[in-house]
Design a protein around this motif. Structure first.
Motif, PDB file in Angstrom:
ATOM      1  N   ALA A  27       0.812  -1.218   0.000  1.00  0.00           N
ATOM      2  CA  ALA A  27       0.000   0.000   0.000  1.00  0.00           C
ATOM      3  C   ALA A  27       0.846   1.269   0.000  1.00  0.00           C
ATOM      4  O   ALA A  27       0.315   2.381  -0.028  1.00  0.00           O
ATOM      5  CB  ALA A  27      -0.931   0.004   1.214  1.00  0.00           C
ATOM      6  N   VAL A  28       2.168   1.117   0.019  1.00  0.00           N
ATOM      7  CA  VAL A  28       3.065   2.269   0.139  1.00  0.00           C
ATOM      8  C   VAL A  28       3.210   2.982  -1.202  1.00  0.00           C
ATOM      9  O   VAL A  28       3.363   2.335  -2.252  1.00  0.00           O
ATOM     10  CB  VAL A  28       4.454   1.817   0.656  1.00  0.00           C
ATOM     11  CG1 VAL A  28       5.414   2.999   0.723  1.00  0.00           C
ATOM     12  CG2 VAL A  28       4.320   1.171   2.022  1.00  0.00           C
ATOM     13  N   ASP A  29       3.168   4.304  -1.169  1.00  0.00           N
ATOM     14  CA  ASP A  29       3.392   5.123  -2.355  1.00  0.00           C
ATOM     15  C   ASP A  29       4.749   4.764  -2.960  1.00  0.00           C
ATOM     16  O   ASP A  29       5.761   4.703  -2.258  1.00  0.00           O
ATOM     17  CB  ASP A  29       3.377   6.601  -1.955  1.00  0.00           C
ATOM     18  CG  ASP A  29       3.378   7.553  -3.144  1.00  0.00           C
ATOM     19  OD1 ASP A  29       4.098   7.275  -4.127  1.00  0.00           O
ATOM     20  OD2 ASP A  29       2.680   8.571  -3.088  1.00  0.00           O
ATOM     21  N   GLU A  40      14.695   3.124 -10.273  1.00  0.00           N
ATOM     22  CA  GLU A  40      14.645   1.805  -9.671  1.00  0.00           C
ATOM     23  C   GLU A  40      13.685   1.831  -8.486  1.00  0.00           C
ATOM     24  O   GLU A  40      13.802   2.669  -7.600  1.00  0.00           O
ATOM     25  CB  GLU A  40      16.038   1.376  -9.200  1.00  0.00           C
ATOM     26  CG  GLU A  40      16.090  -0.008  -8.603  1.00  0.00           C
ATOM     27  CD  GLU A  40      17.477  -0.370  -8.100  1.00  0.00           C
ATOM     28  OE1 GLU A  40      17.613  -1.451  -7.484  1.00  0.00           O
ATOM     29  OE2 GLU A  40      18.419   0.428  -8.301  1.00  0.00           O
ATOM     30  N   LYS A  41      12.735   0.924  -8.474  1.00  0.00           N
ATOM     31  CA  LYS A  41      11.767   0.851  -7.388  1.00  0.00           C
ATOM     32  C   LYS A  41      12.077  -0.365  -6.520  1.00  0.00           C
ATOM     33  O   LYS A  41      12.315  -1.464  -7.019  1.00  0.00           O
ATOM     34  CB  LYS A  41      10.345   0.722  -7.933  1.00  0.00           C
ATOM     35  CG  LYS A  41       9.889   1.893  -8.806  1.00  0.00           C
ATOM     36  CD  LYS A  41       9.735   3.164  -8.009  1.00  0.00           C
ATOM     37  CE  LYS A  41       9.001   4.252  -8.786  1.00  0.00           C
ATOM     38  NZ  LYS A  41       9.667   4.647 -10.039  1.00  0.00           N
ATOM     39  N   GLY A  42      12.067  -0.170  -5.205  1.00  0.00           N
ATOM     40  CA  GLY A  42      12.274  -1.263  -4.282  1.00  0.00           C
ATOM     41  C   GLY A  42      10.943  -1.827  -3.801  1.00  0.00           C
ATOM     42  O   GLY A  42       9.879  -1.497  -4.333  1.00  0.00           O
ATOM     43  N   HIS A  43      10.999  -2.658  -2.801  1.00  0.00           N
ATOM     44  CA  HIS A  43       9.792  -3.227  -2.212  1.00  0.00           C
ATOM     45  C   HIS A  43      10.013  -3.384  -0.716  1.00  0.00           C
ATOM     46  O   HIS A  43      11.157  -3.450  -0.245  1.00  0.00           O
ATOM     47  CB  HIS A  43       9.454  -4.587  -2.841  1.00  0.00           C
ATOM     48  CG  HIS A  43      10.496  -5.634  -2.589  1.00  0.00           C
ATOM     49  ND1 HIS A  43      11.667  -5.709  -3.333  1.00  0.00           N
ATOM     50  CD2 HIS A  43      10.561  -6.644  -1.674  1.00  0.00           C
ATOM     51  CE1 HIS A  43      12.398  -6.725  -2.893  1.00  0.00           C
ATOM     52  NE2 HIS A  43      11.757  -7.303  -1.895  1.00  0.00           N
ATOM     53  N   ALA A  44       8.935  -3.408   0.034  1.00  0.00           N
ATOM     54  CA  ALA A  44       9.029  -3.493   1.494  1.00  0.00           C
ATOM     55  C   ALA A  44       7.873  -4.313   2.045  1.00  0.00           C
ATOM     56  O   ALA A  44       6.828  -4.459   1.405  1.00  0.00           O
ATOM     57  CB  ALA A  44       9.014  -2.093   2.103  1.00  0.00           C
ATOM     58  N   GLU A  45       8.074  -4.846   3.231  1.00  0.00           N
ATOM     59  CA  GLU A  45       6.998  -5.540   3.940  1.00  0.00           C
ATOM     60  C   GLU A  45       6.130  -4.552   4.710  1.00  0.00           C
ATOM     61  O   GLU A  45       4.918  -4.745   4.845  1.00  0.00           O
ATOM     62  CB  GLU A  45       7.589  -6.575   4.900  1.00  0.00           C
ATOM     63  CG  GLU A  45       8.338  -7.710   4.222  1.00  0.00           C
ATOM     64  CD  GLU A  45       9.072  -8.572   5.230  1.00  0.00           C
ATOM     65  OE1 GLU A  45       8.389  -9.254   6.026  1.00  0.00           O
ATOM     66  OE2 GLU A  45      10.317  -8.568   5.222  1.00  0.00           O
ATOM     67  N   VAL A  46       6.767  -3.490   5.204  1.00  0.00           N
ATOM     68  CA  VAL A  46       6.028  -2.522   6.005  1.00  0.00           C
ATOM     69  C   VAL A  46       6.719  -1.171   5.948  1.00  0.00           C
ATOM     70  O   VAL A  46       7.947  -1.088   5.797  1.00  0.00           O
ATOM     71  CB  VAL A  46       5.903  -3.012   7.478  1.00  0.00           C
ATOM     72  CG1 VAL A  46       7.285  -3.136   8.120  1.00  0.00           C
ATOM     73  CG2 VAL A  46       5.007  -2.099   8.307  1.00  0.00           C
TER      74      VAL A  46
END
Length: 460
Positions: A25-27, A38-44
């Protein structure tokens, strides 16, 4: 454990003012850097409201062996704020000025305070915070994390020289005070200095005690035009040897200025010149003007130069507007890669000549500007019309060639932007193995599980 479960558990630990979101849900703007390629990813994602929020979030991450990527304004240029899973910890909401101590000439702030706000606040009170990176919307915490420099470094030094104390949260969730308001300290190891320039690999900065000085009474500038970039850079040594104590000496190529003009709609003086120096002096009333005139005399033996004191407010405003917008101007031109290197002062011209040769040989446009007074050379590598599928290999070739030459000249691959993800491989290829081993030993002492920015810079 699902992302939603992580969020629920964190919300129980954090203050009501903190924000918590699952990774999906993160912008997207909070999962990248200034370049945005480059776009990263996260759990929270956690936006902390206070130091206790930071401590609790970090302790949770440590317990569950989650990686932690710290961010604030997101102006980083080397990928340090691009997460590869885990927790994104945003401290931009911690943006209060906590104390101005005029007697001790210090100011205490939270890490999310913007540089422009800090500078305006102290200057309204007759005080001065000298570090002056071009990106004024960067945060103080980010400046400290990268040891940002800027134009005034030639006279006043860099961010490191103005940090007296730090409150930090270590990777195991402990809140620790490092340093003090004292100007001198030889009490054991200076752990505070390890955090300056560490790019979020050792912990999170939650409070900063900064040294201030008296605001200069007067400042003056001049724009000096040259027929070639080599002539411009060669003249810098003459200025420094004349003991004029310039506040800043910037060099800029005309082709870079053209992009800045297009972006801002402003005109730069002396459009017929191929390169420029912007020279600044400050001090007590009368001193800067005297030094500026002496600078003009020092440069008179150089042929084909134009010397323009920036006394007209409109012209001066246009010059600084264009100079400050260069990175954003290049950003609008398409895919590009910023390069931030530093070489010994005696080798600036040699390095810039090499850059020109490499650009001509490869057919890739490479623009140059930077802080000529301290050897910090900024380059912009532009893709232009190169087919997108050829860009990665071409960029790797250009960067490998540039950084190899930097090390041959006994320079460093990062002067003020840090290493991040983008420079990691080039750094690891060139760094002395013993130096790297010592860096990683320090990292292991603070962060034995390699949770903080684990894919960045020197990390394991």
């Amino acid at each position: 454990m699902s992302d939603n479960t992580i969020c629920l558990q964190l919300k129980k630990l954090l203050s009501s003012e903190a924000q918590v979101q699952p990774g999906d849900a993160v912008d997207a703007r909070l999962l990248t850097d200034f370049l945005g390629y480059e776009k990263g990813h996260a759990e929270v994602y956690v936006k902390a409201a206070c130091a206790e929020d930071v401590r609790a979030a970090v302790a949770f991450a440590c317990e569950h062996r989650m990686s932690v990527t710290v961010r604030a304004a997101g102006t980083n240029l080397v990928g340090s704020t691009i997460p590869q899973g885990g927790l994104v910890l945003d401290v931009s909401g911690m943006n209060r000025i906590l104390e101005l101590d005029e007697e001790n000439r210090t100011i205490t702030v939270e890490p999310g305070v913007l540089l422009c706000d800090l500078q305006a606040y102290v200057e309204e009170r007759g005080l001065f915070y000298p570090p002056d990176p071009a990106e004024k919307n960067a945060t103080v915490g980010g400046n400290i994390a990268t040891n940002a420099g800027g134009m005034r470094a030639v006279k006043y030094g860099v961010t490191r020289d103005y940090v007296l104390g730090l409150e930090v949260v270590t990777p195991d969730g402990r809140l620790v005070d490092l340093g003090s308001k004292c100007l001198k300290d030889s009490t054991g190891l200076n752990l505070k200095q390890l955090f300056i320039g560490s790019e979020g690999t050792l912990g999170v900065i939650t409070r900063c005690v900064l040294r201030l000085i008296d605001k200069p009474e007067s400042t003056c500038h001049a724009l000096v035009g040259f027929k070639s970039l080599r002539e411009a850079i060669t003249s810098v040594n003459e200025i420094k040897q004349a003991l004029l104590e310039p506040t800043a000496i910037e060099f800029i190529e005309r082709k870079v200025i053209a992009l800045g003009e297009q972006f801002t709609g402003k005109s730069f003086p002396m459009p017929e010149c191929s390169a420029y120096l912007v020279v600044t002096f400050d001090g007590r009333v009368g001193e800067p003007d005297h030094r500026l005139q002496r600078c003009r005399e020092v440069l008179e033996p150089f042929h084909n130069i134009e010397f323009l004191p920036l006394t007209d407010p409109a012209i001066s405003s246009d010059v600084w507007t264009v100079r400050s917008a260069l990175a954003k101007a290049v950003q609008t031109s398409g895919l590009w890669e910023p390069v931030d290197t530093v070489v010994p002062l005696s080798d600036i011209a040699t390095f810039v000549d090499y850059v020109s040769e490499l650009s001509e040989k490869s057919g890739i446009r490479i623009l140059a500007f930077g802080h000529a007074g301290d050897g910090n050379v900024h380059l912009c590598i532009l893709k232009d019309d190169l087919p997108v599928e050829k860009w990665p290999d071409t960029l790797t070739y250009i960067l490998s060639s540039l950084y190899r030459r930097v090390y041959e000249l006994k320079g460093k691959v990062a002067a003020e932007h840090g290493l991040g993800r983008h420079k990691r491989n080039y750094f690891l290829k060139e760094v002395d193995p013993q130096e790297l081993a010592l860096m990683r030993a320090v990292k292991a002492a603070f962060d034995p599980h390699n949770l903080f920015n684990p894919h960045s810079g020197y990390s394991l």
